[in-house]
Design a protein around this motif. Structure first.
Motif, PDB file in Angstrom:
ATOM      1  N   LYS A  94       1.009  -1.264   0.028  1.00  0.00           N
ATOM      2  CA  LYS A  94       0.014   0.032   0.259  1.00  0.00           C
ATOM      3  C   LYS A  94       0.704   1.121   0.003  1.00  0.00           C
ATOM      4  O   LYS A  94       0.387   2.186  -0.804  1.00  0.00           O
ATOM      5  CB  LYS A  94      -1.069  -0.038   1.162  1.00  0.00           C
ATOM      6  CG  LYS A  94      -2.015  -0.883   1.113  1.00  0.00           C
ATOM      7  CD  LYS A  94      -2.956  -0.854   2.452  1.00  0.00           C
ATOM      8  CE  LYS A  94      -4.094  -1.925   2.452  1.00  0.00           C
ATOM      9  NZ  LYS A  94      -4.704  -1.830   3.421  1.00  0.00           N
ATOM     10  N   ALA A  95       1.970   1.317   0.960  1.00  0.00           N
ATOM     11  CA  ALA A  95       3.011   2.291   1.014  1.00  0.00           C
ATOM     12  C   ALA A  95       3.479   2.728  -0.424  1.00  0.00           C
ATOM     13  O   ALA A  95       3.577   3.763  -0.811  1.00  0.00           O
ATOM     14  CB  ALA A  95       3.860   2.363   1.987  1.00  0.00           C
ATOM     15  N   GLU A 150       1.979   6.940  -6.894  1.00  0.00           N
ATOM     16  CA  GLU A 150       0.821   7.882  -7.149  1.00  0.00           C
ATOM     17  C   GLU A 150       1.288   9.140  -6.993  1.00  0.00           C
ATOM     18  O   GLU A 150       1.028  10.032  -7.732  1.00  0.00           O
ATOM     19  CB  GLU A 150      -0.301   7.560  -6.254  1.00  0.00           C
ATOM     20  CG  GLU A 150      -1.168   6.179  -6.960  1.00  0.00           C
ATOM     21  CD  GLU A 150      -2.556   5.905  -6.102  1.00  0.00           C
ATOM     22  OE1 GLU A 150      -2.874   6.822  -5.400  1.00  0.00           O
ATOM     23  OE2 GLU A 150      -3.007   4.984  -6.209  1.00  0.00           O
ATOM     24  N   ALA A 151       2.039   9.525  -5.941  1.00  0.00           N
ATOM     25  CA  ALA A 151       2.387  10.734  -5.350  1.00  0.00           C
ATOM     26  C   ALA A 151       3.622  11.250  -6.544  1.00  0.00           C
ATOM     27  O   ALA A 151       3.529  12.229  -6.857  1.00  0.00           O
ATOM     28  CB  ALA A 151       3.117  10.731  -3.987  1.00  0.00           C
ATOM     29  N   GLY A 190       2.464   1.639  -3.426  1.00  0.00           N
ATOM     30  CA  GLY A 190       1.571   2.152  -4.314  1.00  0.00           C
ATOM     31  C   GLY A 190       1.074   3.796  -4.184  1.00  0.00           C
ATOM     32  O   GLY A 190       1.063   4.428  -5.233  1.00  0.00           O
ATOM     33  N   ALA A 191       1.133   3.974  -3.061  1.00  0.00           N
ATOM     34  CA  ALA A 191       0.789   5.400  -2.649  1.00  0.00           C
ATOM     35  C   ALA A 191       1.752   6.217  -2.887  1.00  0.00           C
ATOM     36  O   ALA A 191       1.839   7.554  -3.476  1.00  0.00           O
ATOM     37  CB  ALA A 191       0.567   5.798  -0.935  1.00  0.00           C
TER      38      ALA A 191
END
Length: 88
Positions: free
Chosen positions: A59-60, A66-67, A62-63
């Protein structure tokens, strides 16, 4: 000059201490300790912790992707704006 070196060494120590803690927490227990039993099986705890840690890391990541993509779009937009202002 001396301040940033001390901070860097401190951060390295903290990083490697965390890495060593993670290795210790995820390492398997010896077989004779599992035979004792108890309310919670230690193998189950380690595997569930590893699964939750793995999903959290994904999840980290992926975030972070995106950032980074949003930041790249924003930077490109600002560069294009600056180039049109310079040419116009």
């Amino acid at each position: 000059m001396r301040g940033w070196r001390a901070k860097f060494i401190f951060l390295l120590i903290v990083y490697f201490a965390g890495f060593a803690t993670a290795i210790y927490a995820l390492s398997p227990t010896p077989p004779d300790q599992n035979a004792k039993g108890g309310l919670l099986d230690s193998d189950f705890q380690v595997s569930s912790f590893a699964k939750s840690c793995n999903s959290g890391m994904h999840k980290a990541i992926g975030a972070g992707k995106e950032a980074a993509q949003r930041a790249a779009k924003f930077i490109k937009q600002k560069i294009d704006e600056h180039q049109t202002q310079s040419n116009g």
